[in-house]
Write a protein that holds these residues in place. Structure first.
Motif, PDB file in Angstrom:
ATOM      1  N   ASN A  27       0.833  -1.203   0.000  1.00  0.00           N
ATOM      2  CA  ASN A  27       0.000   0.000   0.000  1.00  0.00           C
ATOM      3  C   ASN A  27       0.870   1.257   0.000  1.00  0.00           C
ATOM      4  OD1 ASN A  27       0.805   0.467   2.673  1.00  0.00           O
ATOM      5  ND2 ASN A  27      -1.131  -0.171   3.564  1.00  0.00           N
ATOM      6  N   GLU A  28       0.241   2.411   0.098  1.00  0.00           N
ATOM      7  CA  GLU A  28       0.953   3.684   0.032  1.00  0.00           C
ATOM      8  C   GLU A  28       1.980   3.836   1.155  1.00  0.00           C
ATOM      9  OE1 GLU A  28      -2.549   3.547   0.247  1.00  0.00           O
ATOM     10  OE2 GLU A  28      -2.707   3.484  -1.926  1.00  0.00           O
ATOM     11  N   GLU A  29       1.742   3.170   2.292  1.00  0.00           N
ATOM     12  CA  GLU A  29       2.668   3.241   3.420  1.00  0.00           C
ATOM     13  C   GLU A  29       3.762   2.173   3.351  1.00  0.00           C
ATOM     14  OE1 GLU A  29      -0.894   3.060   4.304  1.00  0.00           O
ATOM     15  OE2 GLU A  29      -0.865   5.230   3.994  1.00  0.00           O
ATOM     16  N   GLY A  30       3.744   1.370   2.280  1.00  0.00           N
ATOM     17  CA  GLY A  30       4.743   0.318   2.133  1.00  0.00           C
ATOM     18  C   GLY A  30       4.424  -0.940   2.921  1.00  0.00           C
ATOM     19  N   LYS A  31       3.167  -1.082   3.335  1.00  0.00           N
ATOM     20  CA  LYS A  31       2.736  -2.259   4.090  1.00  0.00           C
ATOM     21  C   LYS A  31       1.999  -3.225   3.164  1.00  0.00           C
ATOM     22  CE  LYS A  31       4.257  -0.860   8.020  1.00  0.00           C
ATOM     23  NZ  LYS A  31       5.383  -1.538   8.634  1.00  0.00           N
ATOM     24  N   LEU A  32       2.124  -4.498   3.468  1.00  0.00           N
ATOM     25  CA  LEU A  32       1.495  -5.531   2.660  1.00  0.00           C
ATOM     26  C   LEU A  32      -0.023  -5.558   2.850  1.00  0.00           C
ATOM     27  CD1 LEU A  32       1.777  -8.082   0.866  1.00  0.00           C
ATOM     28  CD2 LEU A  32       1.891  -9.393   2.995  1.00  0.00           C
ATOM     29  N   VAL A  33      -0.737  -5.653   1.743  1.00  0.00           N
ATOM     30  CA  VAL A  33      -2.167  -5.948   1.736  1.00  0.00           C
ATOM     31  C   VAL A  33      -2.360  -7.088   0.751  1.00  0.00           C
ATOM     32  CG1 VAL A  33      -2.987  -3.673   2.448  1.00  0.00           C
ATOM     33  CG2 VAL A  33      -2.636  -4.129   0.043  1.00  0.00           C
ATOM     34  N   TYR A  34      -3.346  -7.928   1.006  1.00  0.00           N
ATOM     35  CA  TYR A  34      -3.510  -9.105   0.150  1.00  0.00           C
ATOM     36  C   TYR A  34      -4.941  -9.618   0.160  1.00  0.00           C
ATOM     37  CZ  TYR A  34      -3.233 -11.744   4.555  1.00  0.00           C
ATOM     38  OH  TYR A  34      -3.448 -12.221   5.822  1.00  0.00           O
ATOM     39  N   ASP A  35      -5.270 -10.393  -0.853  1.00  0.00           N
ATOM     40  CA  ASP A  35      -6.569 -11.048  -0.998  1.00  0.00           C
ATOM     41  C   ASP A  35      -6.511 -12.340  -0.192  1.00  0.00           C
ATOM     42  OD1 ASP A  35      -8.875 -12.346  -1.812  1.00  0.00           O
ATOM     43  OD2 ASP A  35      -8.479 -12.130  -3.951  1.00  0.00           O
ATOM     44  N   THR A  36      -7.369 -12.488   0.800  1.00  0.00           N
ATOM     45  CA  THR A  36      -7.329 -13.664   1.660  1.00  0.00           C
ATOM     46  C   THR A  36      -7.914 -14.911   1.005  1.00  0.00           C
ATOM     47  OG1 THR A  36      -9.433 -13.077   2.694  1.00  0.00           O
ATOM     48  CG2 THR A  36      -7.410 -12.282   3.773  1.00  0.00           C
ATOM     49  N   ALA A  37      -8.684 -14.738  -0.047  1.00  0.00           N
ATOM     50  CA  ALA A  37      -9.301 -15.887  -0.718  1.00  0.00           C
ATOM     51  C   ALA A  37      -9.286 -15.692  -2.237  1.00  0.00           C
ATOM     52  CB  ALA A  37     -10.729 -16.078  -0.212  1.00  0.00           C
ATOM     53  N   PRO A  38      -8.099 -15.730  -2.842  1.00  0.00           N
ATOM     54  CA  PRO A  38      -8.019 -15.539  -4.296  1.00  0.00           C
ATOM     55  C   PRO A  38      -8.553 -16.748  -5.058  1.00  0.00           C
ATOM     56  CG  PRO A  38      -5.884 -16.141  -3.450  1.00  0.00           C
ATOM     57  CD  PRO A  38      -6.784 -15.973  -2.262  1.00  0.00           C
ATOM     58  N   ASP A  39      -8.824 -16.515  -6.322  1.00  0.00           N
ATOM     59  CA  ASP A  39      -9.295 -17.582  -7.196  1.00  0.00           C
ATOM     60  C   ASP A  39      -8.238 -18.671  -7.326  1.00  0.00           C
ATOM     61  OD1 ASP A  39     -11.551 -18.116  -9.305  1.00  0.00           O
ATOM     62  OD2 ASP A  39      -9.641 -18.645 -10.252  1.00  0.00           O
ATOM     63  N   ASP A  40      -8.686 -19.901  -7.415  1.00  0.00           N
ATOM     64  CA  ASP A  40      -7.769 -21.039  -7.539  1.00  0.00           C
ATOM     65  C   ASP A  40      -6.886 -20.963  -8.782  1.00  0.00           C
ATOM     66  OD1 ASP A  40      -7.776 -22.584  -5.296  1.00  0.00           O
ATOM     67  OD2 ASP A  40      -9.023 -24.192  -6.129  1.00  0.00           O
ATOM     68  N   SER A  41      -7.302 -20.200  -9.771  1.00  0.00           N
ATOM     69  CA  SER A  41      -6.480 -20.074 -10.980  1.00  0.00           C
ATOM     70  C   SER A  41      -5.151 -19.368 -10.684  1.00  0.00           C
ATOM     71  CB  SER A  41      -7.237 -19.312 -12.068  1.00  0.00           C
ATOM     72  OG  SER A  41      -7.464 -17.967 -11.674  1.00  0.00           O
ATOM     73  N   LEU A  42      -5.043 -18.736  -9.529  1.00  0.00           N
ATOM     74  CA  LEU A  42      -3.822 -18.028  -9.139  1.00  0.00           C
ATOM     75  C   LEU A  42      -2.928 -18.858  -8.222  1.00  0.00           C
ATOM     76  CD1 LEU A  42      -5.470 -14.571  -8.473  1.00  0.00           C
ATOM     77  CD2 LEU A  42      -4.096 -15.216 -10.450  1.00  0.00           C
ATOM     78  N   ARG A  43      -3.268 -20.124  -8.039  1.00  0.00           N
ATOM     79  CA  ARG A  43      -2.542 -20.982  -7.094  1.00  0.00           C
ATOM     80  C   ARG A  43      -1.031 -21.036  -7.360  1.00  0.00           C
ATOM     81  NH1 ARG A  43      -3.524 -24.587  -3.230  1.00  0.00           N
ATOM     82  NH2 ARG A  43      -5.757 -24.498  -3.565  1.00  0.00           N
ATOM     83  N   THR A  44      -0.634 -21.203  -8.603  1.00  0.00           N
ATOM     84  CA  THR A  44       0.793 -21.305  -8.917  1.00  0.00           C
ATOM     85  C   THR A  44       1.536 -20.058  -8.468  1.00  0.00           C
ATOM     86  OG1 THR A  44       0.330 -22.745 -10.801  1.00  0.00           O
ATOM     87  CG2 THR A  44       2.472 -21.629 -10.777  1.00  0.00           C
ATOM     88  N   GLU A  45       0.975 -18.888  -8.771  1.00  0.00           N
ATOM     89  CA  GLU A  45       1.608 -17.632  -8.371  1.00  0.00           C
ATOM     90  C   GLU A  45       1.637 -17.481  -6.853  1.00  0.00           C
ATOM     91  OE1 GLU A  45      -0.739 -17.923 -10.687  1.00  0.00           O
ATOM     92  OE2 GLU A  45       0.107 -17.109 -12.523  1.00  0.00           O
ATOM     93  N   VAL A  46       0.550 -17.865  -6.188  1.00  0.00           N
ATOM     94  CA  VAL A  46       0.479 -17.752  -4.725  1.00  0.00           C
ATOM     95  C   VAL A  46       1.500 -18.685  -4.069  1.00  0.00           C
ATOM     96  CG1 VAL A  46      -0.992 -18.207  -2.715  1.00  0.00           C
ATOM     97  CG2 VAL A  46      -1.894 -16.933  -4.661  1.00  0.00           C
ATOM     98  N   GLU A  47       1.608 -19.895  -4.572  1.00  0.00           N
ATOM     99  CA  GLU A  47       2.591 -20.831  -4.009  1.00  0.00           C
ATOM    100  C   GLU A  47       4.011 -20.327  -4.239  1.00  0.00           C
ATOM    101  OE1 GLU A  47       1.437 -24.620  -5.641  1.00  0.00           O
ATOM    102  OE2 GLU A  47      -0.104 -24.886  -4.102  1.00  0.00           O
TER     103      GLU A  47
END
Length: 62
Positions: A27-47
């Motif tokens: 985010n703007e403050e340099g802190k991590l934000v994330y999607d807690t339940a992304p689509d399964d199609s993103l599994r490879t990237e998440v892993e």
């Protein structure tokens, strides 16, 4: 898929945001934000993001 980031471990290096920008971002403050339940199609990237985290703060669950 469910993602949990241990924010007490996270040091905001941003490697996860590079590996999986559709799920993790800084985010703007340099802190991590994330999607807690992304689509399964993103599994490879998440892993990959979990693998490259220098402090291993990312937990991926089914």
């Amino acid at each position: 898929m469910k993602i949990t980031v241990d924010m007490s471990l996270c040091q905001d290096h941003g490697q996860c945001a590079i590996a999986a920008p559709d799920v993790f971002r800084m985010n703007e403050e340099g802190k991590l934000v994330y999607d807690t339940a992304p689509d399964d199609s993103l599994r490879t990237e998440v892993e990959e993001a979990a693998d490259v985290c220098p402090v291993q703060a990312i937990l991926v669950q089914d």
